[in-house]
Design a protein around this motif. Structure first.
Motif, PDB file in Angstrom:
ATOM      1  N   MET A 121      21.172 -41.810  12.014  1.00  0.00           N
ATOM      2  CA  MET A 121      20.553 -42.969  11.395  1.00  0.00           C
ATOM      3  C   MET A 121      19.145 -43.194  11.958  1.00  0.00           C
ATOM      4  SD  MET A 121      22.072 -46.636  10.719  1.00  0.00           S
ATOM      5  CE  MET A 121      21.091 -48.063  10.542  1.00  0.00           C
ATOM      6  N   LEU A 122      19.018 -43.104  13.279  1.00  0.00           N
ATOM      7  CA  LEU A 122      17.708 -43.275  13.894  1.00  0.00           C
ATOM      8  C   LEU A 122      16.742 -42.211  13.399  1.00  0.00           C
ATOM      9  CD1 LEU A 122      16.092 -44.989  15.848  1.00  0.00           C
ATOM     10  CD2 LEU A 122      16.884 -43.546  17.701  1.00  0.00           C
ATOM     11  N   ALA A 123      17.233 -40.971  13.251  1.00  0.00           N
ATOM     12  CA  ALA A 123      16.369 -39.892  12.778  1.00  0.00           C
ATOM     13  C   ALA A 123      15.908 -40.135  11.351  1.00  0.00           C
ATOM     14  CB  ALA A 123      17.085 -38.551  12.878  1.00  0.00           C
ATOM     15  N   SER A 124      16.752 -40.718  10.498  1.00  0.00           N
ATOM     16  CA  SER A 124      16.317 -40.998   9.121  1.00  0.00           C
ATOM     17  C   SER A 124      15.253 -42.091   9.107  1.00  0.00           C
ATOM     18  CB  SER A 124      17.504 -41.369   8.233  1.00  0.00           C
ATOM     19  OG  SER A 124      18.076 -42.583   8.656  1.00  0.00           O
ATOM     20  N   LYS A 125      15.366 -43.078   9.986  1.00  0.00           N
ATOM     21  CA  LYS A 125      14.318 -44.100  10.102  1.00  0.00           C
ATOM     22  C   LYS A 125      13.020 -43.454  10.592  1.00  0.00           C
ATOM     23  CE  LYS A 125      17.216 -48.105  10.978  1.00  0.00           C
ATOM     24  NZ  LYS A 125      17.579 -49.143  11.946  1.00  0.00           N
ATOM     25  N   TYR A 126      13.165 -42.485  11.533  1.00  0.00           N
ATOM     26  CA  TYR A 126      11.995 -41.773  12.036  1.00  0.00           C
ATOM     27  C   TYR A 126      11.321 -41.002  10.909  1.00  0.00           C
ATOM     28  CZ  TYR A 126       9.223 -38.306  14.500  1.00  0.00           C
ATOM     29  OH  TYR A 126       8.202 -37.509  14.915  1.00  0.00           O
ATOM     30  N   ARG A 127      12.104 -40.352  10.055  1.00  0.00           N
ATOM     31  CA  ARG A 127      11.549 -39.630   8.904  1.00  0.00           C
ATOM     32  C   ARG A 127      10.692 -40.548   8.043  1.00  0.00           C
ATOM     33  NH1 ARG A 127      14.937 -35.179   8.841  1.00  0.00           N
ATOM     34  NH2 ARG A 127      16.975 -35.999   9.177  1.00  0.00           N
ATOM     35  N   GLN A 128      11.201 -41.744   7.778  1.00  0.00           N
ATOM     36  CA  GLN A 128      10.463 -42.703   6.951  1.00  0.00           C
ATOM     37  C   GLN A 128       9.173 -43.132   7.640  1.00  0.00           C
ATOM     38  OE1 GLN A 128      13.343 -45.769   6.386  1.00  0.00           O
ATOM     39  NE2 GLN A 128      14.560 -44.598   4.913  1.00  0.00           N
ATOM     40  N   ALA A 129       9.246 -43.353   8.933  1.00  0.00           N
ATOM     41  CA  ALA A 129       8.061 -43.792   9.671  1.00  0.00           C
ATOM     42  C   ALA A 129       7.014 -42.694   9.731  1.00  0.00           C
ATOM     43  CB  ALA A 129       8.452 -44.221  11.084  1.00  0.00           C
ATOM     44  N   VAL A 130       7.463 -41.439   9.904  1.00  0.00           N
ATOM     45  CA  VAL A 130       6.537 -40.312  10.006  1.00  0.00           C
ATOM     46  C   VAL A 130       5.766 -40.130   8.716  1.00  0.00           C
ATOM     47  CG1 VAL A 130       6.422 -37.791  10.178  1.00  0.00           C
ATOM     48  CG2 VAL A 130       7.765 -39.091  11.815  1.00  0.00           C
ATOM     49  N   ALA A 131       6.402 -40.382   7.599  1.00  0.00           N
ATOM     50  CA  ALA A 131       5.769 -40.162   6.295  1.00  0.00           C
ATOM     51  C   ALA A 131       4.461 -40.944   6.159  1.00  0.00           C
ATOM     52  CB  ALA A 131       6.727 -40.534   5.174  1.00  0.00           C
ATOM     53  N   GLY A 132       4.385 -42.152   6.682  1.00  0.00           N
ATOM     54  CA  GLY A 132       3.175 -42.948   6.528  1.00  0.00           C
ATOM     55  C   GLY A 132       2.375 -43.126   7.795  1.00  0.00           C
ATOM     56  N   GLN A 133       2.694 -42.379   8.822  1.00  0.00           N
ATOM     57  CA  GLN A 133       2.073 -42.581  10.131  1.00  0.00           C
ATOM     58  C   GLN A 133       0.790 -41.776  10.291  1.00  0.00           C
ATOM     59  OE1 GLN A 133       4.785 -41.307  13.119  1.00  0.00           O
ATOM     60  NE2 GLN A 133       3.327 -41.373  14.761  1.00  0.00           N
ATOM     61  N   TRP A 156      18.595 -28.596  18.458  1.00  0.00           N
ATOM     62  CA  TRP A 156      17.189 -28.840  18.132  1.00  0.00           C
ATOM     63  C   TRP A 156      17.020 -29.573  16.803  1.00  0.00           C
ATOM     64  CZ3 TRP A 156      12.995 -28.278  21.171  1.00  0.00           C
ATOM     65  CH2 TRP A 156      13.183 -27.594  22.365  1.00  0.00           C
ATOM     66  N   SER A 157      18.046 -30.240  16.345  1.00  0.00           N
ATOM     67  CA  SER A 157      17.913 -31.017  15.109  1.00  0.00           C
ATOM     68  C   SER A 157      17.092 -32.269  15.417  1.00  0.00           C
ATOM     69  CB  SER A 157      19.291 -31.429  14.584  1.00  0.00           C
ATOM     70  OG  SER A 157      19.843 -32.434  15.418  1.00  0.00           O
ATOM     71  N   PRO A 158      16.538 -32.914  14.393  1.00  0.00           N
ATOM     72  CA  PRO A 158      15.781 -34.148  14.649  1.00  0.00           C
ATOM     73  C   PRO A 158      16.614 -35.190  15.394  1.00  0.00           C
ATOM     74  CG  PRO A 158      15.450 -33.432  12.387  1.00  0.00           C
ATOM     75  CD  PRO A 158      16.509 -32.539  12.979  1.00  0.00           C
ATOM     76  N   GLU A 159      17.901 -35.257  15.081  1.00  0.00           N
ATOM     77  CA  GLU A 159      18.784 -36.223  15.753  1.00  0.00           C
ATOM     78  C   GLU A 159      18.969 -35.863  17.224  1.00  0.00           C
ATOM     79  OE1 GLU A 159      19.276 -36.368  11.491  1.00  0.00           O
ATOM     80  OE2 GLU A 159      19.536 -34.668  12.834  1.00  0.00           O
ATOM     81  N   ASP A 160      18.985 -34.569  17.526  1.00  0.00           N
ATOM     82  CA  ASP A 160      19.171 -34.128  18.913  1.00  0.00           C
ATOM     83  C   ASP A 160      17.940 -34.379  19.774  1.00  0.00           C
ATOM     84  OD1 ASP A 160      21.753 -33.158  18.410  1.00  0.00           O
ATOM     85  OD2 ASP A 160      21.009 -31.156  17.895  1.00  0.00           O
ATOM     86  N   ILE A 161      16.763 -34.146  19.230  1.00  0.00           N
ATOM     87  CA  ILE A 161      15.557 -34.200  20.061  1.00  0.00           C
ATOM     88  C   ILE A 161      14.872 -35.557  20.089  1.00  0.00           C
ATOM     89  CG2 ILE A 161      15.102 -31.741  19.844  1.00  0.00           C
ATOM     90  CD1 ILE A 161      12.889 -32.534  17.828  1.00  0.00           C
ATOM     91  N   LEU A 162      15.139 -36.403  19.090  1.00  0.00           N
ATOM     92  CA  LEU A 162      14.472 -37.707  19.051  1.00  0.00           C
ATOM     93  C   LEU A 162      14.672 -38.515  20.330  1.00  0.00           C
ATOM     94  CD1 LEU A 162      12.680 -39.673  17.552  1.00  0.00           C
ATOM     95  CD2 LEU A 162      14.721 -40.554  16.393  1.00  0.00           C
TER      96      LEU A 162
END
Length: 180
Positions: free
Chosen positions: A1-13, A149-155
Motif C-alpha cells: 500500500m505504501l509503495a502504491s502511494k509512493y508511485r502516485q507521489a513519484v508521478a508528479g514529483q 528488490w521490489s518497490p515494496e521491499d526497498i521503500l
C-alpha cells in the motif's frame, strides 16, 4: 500500500537533490581531523573516504562507542566547487578534486578515450556530482524482477536513509539530506 502511494507521489514529483559527501558524516560528528595523532588507537580503519567509506564510518560511529580512522587520498571535503552546484563544470579534470581517469581507447568511438569523472576528496564522487540524486521509480525496480528488490521491499530502506521534512517517503535527521 505504501509503495502504491509512493508511485502516485513519484508521478508528479520534481527531482530531489541530496548531499551525502562529508556533510552527512560531519553533521553527526562535527570534527573531522585531517591527520591522525601518533600513537592514537582506532577500532576500525577505513581505506578510502569516498561515498561508501563515509557511509560505513558514519554507521560504525553512530552510537559514539567506536573510533574510526578514514584514510582519504584527496582533501577533507568542503571545497567551494563541491558545495555550489553551479561549479560542477569546474570539477571536471580538477587538479586536486578529481582523479582524472580515462577509459581505454574505445573502438566503437573511433579509438577515443572517455573521461571518467571520479571525486578525489572526502565523500568521493558524491561530493563532486552537483549534489544530484535519484532513487529511481517503482517500475525501475519491478523491471529487475529480483527477490528482495521490489518497490515494496526497498521503500523502507529509502525512507530510513533519506532525510527530508516533506512527505511520508523520507525520514528526518538522518545522514542523507534531501530537498525537493
Amino acid at each position: 500500500m505504501l509503495a502504491s502511494k509512493y508511485r502516485q507521489a513519484v508521478a508528479g514529483q520534481r527531482r530531489a537533490t541530496c548531499s551525502l559527501a562529508s556533510a552527512g558524516v560531519a553533521k553527526r560528528r562535527p570534527v573531522v581531523k585531517t591527520a591522525a595523532a601518533s600513537g592514537e588507537k582506532y577500532d576500525y580503519i577505513i581505506v578510502g573516504g569516498g561515498t561508501a567509506g563515509c557511509v560505513l564510518a558514519n554507521r560504525l560511529t553512530a552510537d559514539g562507542s567506536k573510533k574510526v580512522l578514514v584514510l582519504e587520498a584527496g582533501g577533507n571535503g568542503g571545497a567551494i566547487e563541491t558545495v555550489v552546484p553551479a561549479a560542477l563544470t569546474r570539477l571536471f579534470q580538477h587538479p586536486t578534486l578529481d582523479w582524472n581517469l580515462f577509459s581505454q581507447k574505445q573502438q566503437q568511438l573511433s579509438d577515443r578515450e572517455v573521461y571518467l569523472a571520479r571525486g578525489k576528496t572526502l565523500g568521493g564522487s558524491s561530493a563532486t556530482n552537483a549534489t544530484l540524486y535519484l532513487r529511481g521509480t517503482p517500475s525501475d525496480y519491478e523491471q529487475w524482477g529480483l527477490p528482495g528488490w521490489s518497490p515494496e521491499d526497498i521503500l523502507p530502506w529509502f525512507i530510513e536513509s533519506e532525510s527530508n521534512s516533506k512527505g511520508v517517503f523520507h525520514a528526518f535527521g538522518v545522514a542523507l539530506e534531501c530537498s525537493i
